[in-house]
Write a protein that holds these residues in place. Structure first.
Motif, PDB file in Angstrom:
ATOM      1  N   ILE A 421       0.851  -1.208   0.000  1.00  0.00           N
ATOM      2  CA  ILE A 421       0.000   0.000   0.000  1.00  0.00           C
ATOM      3  C   ILE A 421       0.881   1.251   0.000  1.00  0.00           C
ATOM      4  CG2 ILE A 421      -1.642   1.339   1.388  1.00  0.00           C
ATOM      5  CD1 ILE A 421      -2.803  -1.355   2.346  1.00  0.00           C
ATOM      6  N   GLN A 422       1.929   1.237   0.806  1.00  0.00           N
ATOM      7  CA  GLN A 422       2.824   2.389   0.890  1.00  0.00           C
ATOM      8  C   GLN A 422       3.599   2.589  -0.410  1.00  0.00           C
ATOM      9  OE1 GLN A 422       5.037   2.204   4.766  1.00  0.00           O
ATOM     10  NE2 GLN A 422       3.413   0.731   5.292  1.00  0.00           N
ATOM     11  N   ASP A 423       4.006   1.495  -1.039  1.00  0.00           N
ATOM     12  CA  ASP A 423       4.694   1.605  -2.337  1.00  0.00           C
ATOM     13  C   ASP A 423       3.817   2.322  -3.361  1.00  0.00           C
ATOM     14  OD1 ASP A 423       7.016   0.394  -1.530  1.00  0.00           O
ATOM     15  OD2 ASP A 423       6.403  -1.627  -2.137  1.00  0.00           O
ATOM     16  N   PHE A 446      -0.346  13.192   3.403  1.00  0.00           N
ATOM     17  CA  PHE A 446      -0.845  11.820   3.430  1.00  0.00           C
ATOM     18  C   PHE A 446      -1.507  11.419   4.752  1.00  0.00           C
ATOM     19  CE2 PHE A 446       2.803  11.559   0.371  1.00  0.00           C
ATOM     20  CZ  PHE A 446       2.052  11.285  -0.761  1.00  0.00           C
ATOM     21  N   CYS A 447      -1.444  12.290   5.749  1.00  0.00           N
ATOM     22  CA  CYS A 447      -1.998  11.935   7.063  1.00  0.00           C
ATOM     23  C   CYS A 447      -3.053  12.954   7.504  1.00  0.00           C
ATOM     24  CB  CYS A 447      -0.889  11.840   8.115  1.00  0.00           C
ATOM     25  SG  CYS A 447       0.412  10.662   7.726  1.00  0.00           S
ATOM     26  N   VAL A 477       2.747   6.868  12.729  1.00  0.00           N
ATOM     27  CA  VAL A 477       2.385   5.534  13.225  1.00  0.00           C
ATOM     28  C   VAL A 477       0.908   5.253  12.951  1.00  0.00           C
ATOM     29  CG1 VAL A 477       2.201   4.092  15.288  1.00  0.00           C
ATOM     30  CG2 VAL A 477       4.213   5.541  14.968  1.00  0.00           C
ATOM     31  N   ALA A 478       0.053   6.268  13.111  1.00  0.00           N
ATOM     32  CA  ALA A 478      -1.374   6.087  12.827  1.00  0.00           C
ATOM     33  C   ALA A 478      -1.600   5.746  11.352  1.00  0.00           C
ATOM     34  CB  ALA A 478      -2.142   7.359  13.200  1.00  0.00           C
ATOM     35  N   ARG A 479      -0.811   6.359  10.484  1.00  0.00           N
ATOM     36  CA  ARG A 479      -0.916   6.053   9.047  1.00  0.00           C
ATOM     37  C   ARG A 479      -0.563   4.582   8.789  1.00  0.00           C
ATOM     38  NH1 ARG A 479      -3.857   7.276   5.127  1.00  0.00           N
ATOM     39  NH2 ARG A 479      -4.073   5.035   5.310  1.00  0.00           N
ATOM     40  N   THR A 480       0.453   4.087   9.489  1.00  0.00           N
ATOM     41  CA  THR A 480       0.839   2.676   9.336  1.00  0.00           C
ATOM     42  C   THR A 480      -0.243   1.746   9.871  1.00  0.00           C
ATOM     43  OG1 THR A 480       3.200   3.241   9.498  1.00  0.00           O
ATOM     44  CG2 THR A 480       2.581   0.944   9.909  1.00  0.00           C
ATOM     45  N   ILE A 481      -0.828   2.088  11.000  1.00  0.00           N
ATOM     46  CA  ILE A 481      -1.902   1.260  11.569  1.00  0.00           C
ATOM     47  C   ILE A 481      -3.082   1.209  10.604  1.00  0.00           C
ATOM     48  CG2 ILE A 481      -3.540   1.053  13.480  1.00  0.00           C
ATOM     49  CD1 ILE A 481      -1.430   2.485  15.247  1.00  0.00           C
ATOM     50  N   ALA A 482      -3.384   2.340   9.989  1.00  0.00           N
ATOM     51  CA  ALA A 482      -4.471   2.378   8.994  1.00  0.00           C
ATOM     52  C   ALA A 482      -4.132   1.491   7.791  1.00  0.00           C
ATOM     53  CB  ALA A 482      -4.712   3.812   8.547  1.00  0.00           C
ATOM     54  N   ASP A 485      -4.781  -2.015   8.542  1.00  0.00           N
ATOM     55  CA  ASP A 485      -6.229  -2.273   8.520  1.00  0.00           C
ATOM     56  C   ASP A 485      -6.807  -2.174   7.114  1.00  0.00           C
ATOM     57  OD1 ASP A 485      -6.262  -2.704  11.191  1.00  0.00           O
ATOM     58  OD2 ASP A 485      -7.157  -0.764  11.750  1.00  0.00           O
ATOM     59  N   GLY A 486      -5.992  -1.759   6.155  1.00  0.00           N
ATOM     60  CA  GLY A 486      -6.482  -1.592   4.796  1.00  0.00           C
ATOM     61  C   GLY A 486      -7.366  -0.374   4.627  1.00  0.00           C
ATOM     62  N   SER A 487      -7.205   0.617   5.512  1.00  0.00           N
ATOM     63  CA  SER A 487      -8.061   1.805   5.486  1.00  0.00           C
ATOM     64  C   SER A 487      -7.380   2.950   4.741  1.00  0.00           C
ATOM     65  CB  SER A 487      -8.369   2.250   6.916  1.00  0.00           C
ATOM     66  OG  SER A 487      -9.058   3.475   6.930  1.00  0.00           O
ATOM     67  N   ASN A 488      -8.131   3.638   3.906  1.00  0.00           N
ATOM     68  CA  ASN A 488      -7.595   4.783   3.179  1.00  0.00           C
ATOM     69  C   ASN A 488      -7.467   6.015   4.066  1.00  0.00           C
ATOM     70  OD1 ASN A 488      -7.389   3.435   0.688  1.00  0.00           O
ATOM     71  ND2 ASN A 488      -9.540   3.847   0.208  1.00  0.00           N
ATOM     72  N   HIS A 489      -8.251   6.062   5.133  1.00  0.00           N
ATOM     73  CA  HIS A 489      -8.276   7.245   6.002  1.00  0.00           C
ATOM     74  C   HIS A 489      -7.875   6.855   7.423  1.00  0.00           C
ATOM     75  CE1 HIS A 489     -10.258   9.409   2.766  1.00  0.00           C
ATOM     76  NE2 HIS A 489     -11.144   8.423   2.675  1.00  0.00           N
TER      77      HIS A 489
END
Length: 511
Positions: A421-423, A446-447, A477-482, A485-489
């Motif tokens: 996802i990050q790539d 992005f966050c 870190v919140a962006r990574t947790i999302a 979870d496969g979450s866009n937001h």
């Protein structure tokens, strides 16, 4: 008679071709010029003995050897074989028709045997770039150099084999390796597995988040809580290296002389230096700069156990490499740059005695002692560590539980999905591959947060007395947790979990 032989010098992780001109003429004397170091100047003794042991000799004439470019410092005994072959060719003892098409390197023993050299892989890469198609070197380094496709690599154990090859008596056989097979054979073999860890489910989750986003992490807990055990299992959940990363990492270890028999590193490195290490050993350096532990950890994990026990000067020199992901070592005449893109995993006790706020602890530290102990870690260094997590001792019930925990392979699958996802998110942005590398501007892009998330983060920073430096780290870190979870937001639950991972920012730790 004048003959040209080609060798190579390694500076940093790059090689430079060296032209060795050997002229044998009337007269007497042995003259070696071109800024050689003491090891090269002493080569005539090793060469004389090696040739004599194999039925050849140094001619009793004037021998002049120039190592060009003459203004570049040459070091090490790896030029022994180059010089010896040059002397034999210039004196007519062997044929030299196609000798200029070879790169020749190797350290000679007194009986003519060859010792391994450093930097075989970067030498092979540079040789191919410059149009060379053949490389003669010690057989111990043959597999390492043979990973460079398009280059014929000949591993030899004795100078007699080289002589016979050029005379056409016994041609050398090229070393062949299956690069893909060599690379993939060890990518999924790990000595340590998270399935062996009893309890500590919250810490496993934290390690998964760190691996998914490439976040630096520090584990704080009393002795025996499992900090080292957890850290050793982190490489097993990181995404497998790409072939490009494997070659880059192997080049660094090749320069340091730490290549295994396989010739190509298939697993991410895990380095765990002792706390008595010097700053030069950690970041690299020396009279002739060599890579340090942070470069040997490139594309892998650097584990610093008992972080406050390291000298403060040692820890402070890591600040720039952690930010720039490379380290430059400068000398009066030259400078070299080594890559150092690694995940920092640190562990520490919460106090000098090892226990914190535990009335039953065998050793109790005063608040002032604890503050001095924790104060050994500077704020700028903590700025570069995204995740702080407390590790509590595992109760007996969980230690005695025979049920196996989740294995590293399953955790790794989730980490790989998050990295994919990050790539996609950072596609087209040079040097940005995972969330931990985001700058402040990229964090804003992005966050983005909705009103609920903003309110939660504001409340947490006020009530928990979190420092300003925690703000960007929590968002990363919140962006990574999302992503896991496969979450866009980013949602409030992601922010809430990320807030938990800033222990050292809370009042009562480091202020």
């Amino acid at each position: 008679m004048l003959v040209k032989i080609f060798g190579s010098a390694v500076f940093g992780v790059e090689a430079t071709t060296i032209t060795i001109e050997v002229n044998v003429s009337l007269g007497v004397g042995y003259h070696l010029v071109g800024l050689p170091d003491n090891a090269i100047r002493e080569s005539n003794y090793r060469i004389a003995s090696a040739l004599s042991a194999n039925g050849y000799k140094i001619p009793g004439k004037r021998i002049t050897i120039n190592m060009a470019p003459a203004d570049m410092r040459k070091e090490g005994a790896a030029y022994d074989l180059s010089l010896a072959v040059g002397i034999l060719a210039a004196s007519g003892q062997i044929k030299s028709d196609d000798i200029a098409g070879y790169i020749i390197m190797g350290e000679l023993s007194l009986d003519g045997g060859l010792q391994p050299i450093r930097g075989a892989l970067p030498i092979a890469v540079q040789a191919l770039k410059e149009g060379f198609r053949k490389f003669i070197l010690p057989e111990q380094n043959a597999k390492e150099a043979a990973v460079v496709e398009g280059l014929e690599v000949y591993g030899v154990s004795n100078i007699k084999e080289v002589v016979d090859h050029f005379d056409g008596k016994v041609p050398l056989k090229a070393t062949r390796v299956n690069l893909k097979e060599l690379f993939y054979v060890n990518t999924d073999r790990f000595e340590h597995d998270f399935a062996d860890v009893r309890g500590q489910e919250s810490i496993k989750r934290c390690m998964e988040i760190a691996a998914a986003g490439g976040h630096n992490i520090i584990l704080i807990g009393p002795p025996g809580s499992g900090k080292t055990m957890l850290a050793k299992r982190l490489p097993g959940i990181l995404p497998p290296m790409t072939l490009e990363e494997a070659l880059e990492t192997t080049k660094i270890h090749s320069v340091a002389g730490r290549i295994e028999k396989s010739g190509l590193m298939g697993q991410r490195p895990f380095r765990a230096p002792h706390h008595t290490i010097s700053d030069v050993a950690l970041v690299g350096g020396g009279t002739y700069p060599q890579p340090g532990e942070i470069s040997l950890s490139h594309n892998g994990v650097l584990f610093l156990d008992e972080l406050p026990e390291f000298k403060r000067s040692v820890l402070e020199v890591m600040r720039q490499p952690l930010e720039d992901r490379e380290v430059t070592i400068s000398r009066a005449r030259f400078s070299v740059t080594y890559p150092s893109s690694f995940m920092l995993v640190a562990s520490m006790n919460p106090s000098p005695g090892g226990y914190f706020n535990d009335p039953d602890a065998p050793v109790v530290s005063s608040p002032s002692e604890m503050q001095r102990y924790l104060g050994k870690i500077s704020g700028p260094l903590l700025d570069r560590i995204d995740i702080h997590i407390e590790v509590n001792p595992v109760p007996f019930e969980k230690l005695a539980d025979d049920r196996q925990g989740e294995c590293s392979a399953d955790i790794r699958k989730r980490v790989i999905r998050a990295r994919e996802i990050q790539d996609g998110r950072f596609d087209g942005i040079p040097g940005l591959h995972y969330n931990a590398q985001m700058s402040t501007r990229q964090i804003r892009r992005f966050c983005s947060l909705n009103g609920e998330c903003r309110q939660l983060l504001k409340k947490a920073m006020q009530q928990l007395n979190l420092s300003a430096r925690a703000y960007d780290r929590i968002l990363k870190v919140a962006r990574t947790i999302a992503d896991l979870d496969g979450s866009n937001h980013i949602t409030s639950s992601h922010i809430g979990e990320a807030i938990q991972y800033r222990s050292l920012d809370r009042d009562g730790w480091l202020g």
